[in-house]
Design an enzyme around this catalytic site. Sequence first.
Site, PDB file in Angstrom:
ATOM      1  N   VAL A  14       0.881  -0.927   0.124  1.00  0.00           N
ATOM      2  CA  VAL A  14       0.136  -0.001  -0.105  1.00  0.00           C
ATOM      3  C   VAL A  14       0.831   1.229  -0.007  1.00  0.00           C
ATOM      4  O   VAL A  14       0.673   2.236  -0.813  1.00  0.00           O
ATOM      5  CB  VAL A  14      -1.159  -0.106   1.298  1.00  0.00           C
ATOM      6  CG1 VAL A  14      -1.743   1.178   1.031  1.00  0.00           C
ATOM      7  CG2 VAL A  14      -1.909  -1.275   1.143  1.00  0.00           C
ATOM      8  N   LYS A 105      -7.199  -0.605  10.013  1.00  0.00           N
ATOM      9  CA  LYS A 105      -8.944  -0.786  10.480  1.00  0.00           C
ATOM     10  C   LYS A 105      -8.406  -1.669  11.927  1.00  0.00           C
ATOM     11  O   LYS A 105      -9.252  -1.214  12.876  1.00  0.00           O
ATOM     12  CB  LYS A 105      -9.436  -1.520   9.655  1.00  0.00           C
ATOM     13  CG  LYS A 105      -8.905  -2.838   9.202  1.00  0.00           C
ATOM     14  CD  LYS A 105      -8.468  -3.132   7.788  1.00  0.00           C
ATOM     15  CE  LYS A 105      -7.410  -4.515   7.675  1.00  0.00           C
ATOM     16  NZ  LYS A 105      -7.232  -4.487   6.423  1.00  0.00           N
ATOM     17  N   GLY A 134     -11.564  -0.781   0.931  1.00  0.00           N
ATOM     18  CA  GLY A 134     -10.719  -0.336  -0.145  1.00  0.00           C
ATOM     19  C   GLY A 134     -10.965   1.024  -0.741  1.00  0.00           C
ATOM     20  O   GLY A 134     -11.367   2.162  -0.026  1.00  0.00           O
ATOM     21  N   GLY A 187      -2.900 -12.070  -3.066  1.00  0.00           N
ATOM     22  CA  GLY A 187      -2.490 -11.024  -2.145  1.00  0.00           C
ATOM     23  C   GLY A 187      -3.392 -10.086  -1.651  1.00  0.00           C
ATOM     24  O   GLY A 187      -2.869  -9.200  -0.940  1.00  0.00           O
ATOM     25  N   GLU A 190      -4.969 -11.303   4.693  1.00  0.00           N
ATOM     26  CA  GLU A 190      -4.198 -10.595   5.692  1.00  0.00           C
ATOM     27  C   GLU A 190      -3.152 -11.866   5.999  1.00  0.00           C
ATOM     28  O   GLU A 190      -3.105 -13.023   5.749  1.00  0.00           O
ATOM     29  CB  GLU A 190      -4.905 -10.681   7.139  1.00  0.00           C
ATOM     30  CG  GLU A 190      -6.221  -9.690   6.937  1.00  0.00           C
ATOM     31  CD  GLU A 190      -5.531  -8.260   6.609  1.00  0.00           C
ATOM     32  OE1 GLU A 190      -4.621  -7.777   7.017  1.00  0.00           O
ATOM     33  OE2 GLU A 190      -6.233  -7.274   6.037  1.00  0.00           O
ATOM     34  N   ASP A 201     -11.501  -9.203  10.776  1.00  0.00           N
ATOM     35  CA  ASP A 201     -11.184  -7.874   9.746  1.00  0.00           C
ATOM     36  C   ASP A 201     -12.405  -7.266   9.596  1.00  0.00           C
ATOM     37  O   ASP A 201     -12.640  -5.984   9.565  1.00  0.00           O
ATOM     38  CB  ASP A 201     -10.470  -8.770   8.661  1.00  0.00           C
ATOM     39  CG  ASP A 201     -10.196  -7.658   7.549  1.00  0.00           C
ATOM     40  OD1 ASP A 201      -9.361  -6.525   7.780  1.00  0.00           O
ATOM     41  OD2 ASP A 201     -10.924  -7.375   6.477  1.00  0.00           O
ATOM     42  N   LYS A 205     -13.980  -3.496  10.836  1.00  0.00           N
ATOM     43  CA  LYS A 205     -14.410  -2.570   9.665  1.00  0.00           C
ATOM     44  C   LYS A 205     -15.804  -1.948  10.205  1.00  0.00           C
ATOM     45  O   LYS A 205     -16.272  -0.898  10.263  1.00  0.00           O
ATOM     46  CB  LYS A 205     -14.400  -3.214   8.253  1.00  0.00           C
ATOM     47  CG  LYS A 205     -13.045  -3.184   7.813  1.00  0.00           C
ATOM     48  CD  LYS A 205     -13.046  -3.968   6.426  1.00  0.00           C
ATOM     49  CE  LYS A 205     -11.660  -4.198   6.143  1.00  0.00           C
ATOM     50  NZ  LYS A 205     -11.260  -5.490   4.911  1.00  0.00           N
ATOM     51  N   GLY A 302      -5.982  -4.378  -2.359  1.00  0.00           N
ATOM     52  CA  GLY A 302      -5.230  -4.268  -3.395  1.00  0.00           C
ATOM     53  C   GLY A 302      -4.230  -2.914  -3.461  1.00  0.00           C
ATOM     54  O   GLY A 302      -4.940  -1.714  -2.820  1.00  0.00           O
TER      55      GLY A 302
HETATM   56  N1  HSE Z   1      -7.605  -8.962   4.131  1.00  0.00           N
HETATM   57  C1  HSE Z   1      -8.766  -7.848   3.780  1.00  0.00           C
HETATM   58  C2  HSE Z   1      -9.526  -8.586   2.783  1.00  0.00           C
HETATM   59  C3  HSE Z   1      -7.795  -6.697   2.921  1.00  0.00           C
HETATM   60  O1  HSE Z   1      -9.421  -9.644   2.454  1.00  0.00           O
HETATM   61  O2  HSE Z   1     -10.486  -7.885   2.329  1.00  0.00           O
HETATM   62  C4  HSE Z   1      -8.390  -5.419   3.087  1.00  0.00           C
HETATM   63  O3  HSE Z   1      -8.856  -4.926   4.256  1.00  0.00           O
END
Ligand code: HSE
Length: 437
Positions: A14, A105, A134, A187, A190, A201, A205, A302
Amino acid sequence: MKTINIGILGYGVVGAGVAKLLKTKQKLLESRINAVLNLKTIADIDTTTDRGIDLGTTDLVPDADKIISDPDIDIIVETIGGETFAKQFIFKALENKKHVVTANKALLAGFGNDLVKTARKNRVDLAFEASCGGCMPIIKTLRETLVANDIKSMSAILNGTCNYILTKISKEGLGFEEALKQAQELGFAEAEPSLDIDGFDTAHKLAILNSLAHGMEINLKDIHVEGIRNITPVDIEFAKSFGYTIKLLAIGKKHKNHVEARVHPTMIPETNPLSHVDKSMNAIAINADATGQTMLYGHGAGMMPTASAVLSDIADIARNIISGTNRRVPILGYPEENIKAIPILPMAQLYIRYYLRFEAQDNPGVLSKISGILGENNISIESVHQKGKKHNGKVPVVMIVHKAKEEWVQKALKEISKIDSVVGNPVIIRIEEIDQG
Ligand code: HSE
């Protein structure tokens, strides 16, 4: 034209995306912002790997303090991730009166209230558009665009890894492990996959979005979280036969004096647009009183989509700086003194419609025992389905039950799992129709 100096902490995917946009979109950014966004310094422990970006006059240094303590730097972008160094650096940067932009986050969900207080005390901005969804402009939408709305509910797909896995199982018949491996290779997973697949995750959020939607303190600990590890192709097939798709949803609903906040695999009707959000894409449906339903859809992770979101924060702060102001829009969308600690309702108190699957020995009377226990617990059966071949004498029995209190359902399932002919733990998937406003 005024020059605004920027430092980036963390030159990973990033961070490199942000550097790339600052370098390659310099002219566009200048013409839109009327300031020079000068990437002065990047700090990363790895100063040798070629990231394929022409840094020109930008310094790449191993010491974060070169940025945090540089009096010329106005905006610090944190793209390290995690809760150790990133936390320490952001607090210090805010104390040094730097505006901070972050995509972190986990840190915001865990320490956001303190970060907001620190930013307020030091009269600087803290911006985090890239932390949720994103490139989808969800933070700006909740914080600014929907300012005249009461947000009634949000239903969102916020984790690309889970959505990718569920799509691959559902559309290509892939196994869970194979689908996870592919997501990691692409990619967007996490580094620690349990953050994705166990739902944390997504919960991070949701904690942030709830706060912005309702003017409440960030509250992660009371969000009910379940991941997708127990979703099997059998459930996906049953869902399809009922006209449903299984998605890992973040659900946030506002009630009079409290909020509902949960993350779990959810059956949603195929007629709902969210059920067509596939692979690693993210989407959020917001139901607000003036707008009705609004949806955002986009790449949730991404390099360049995330960098695009970071740049929108940099642009906001830069525009504030050149117009001689700061903190024009409150960090959480409400002035800090108006932020309340709105309680999140315990999951046990919610009334939900359920899909329940039991593995049962095909013995006489099993079905009546199961339905008897459901009835005793106030749970009304909508339909019963038994199909598929007997395997080792067992058959899957599926029941759809009318809306019932989660507490009753959990109690009933405990009792049902004690029936001799019921094998293993029952599978429970909640069903949401999702208000389409
Ligand atoms: N690991 C997260 C996902 C990346 O798979 O959406 C973005 O926060």
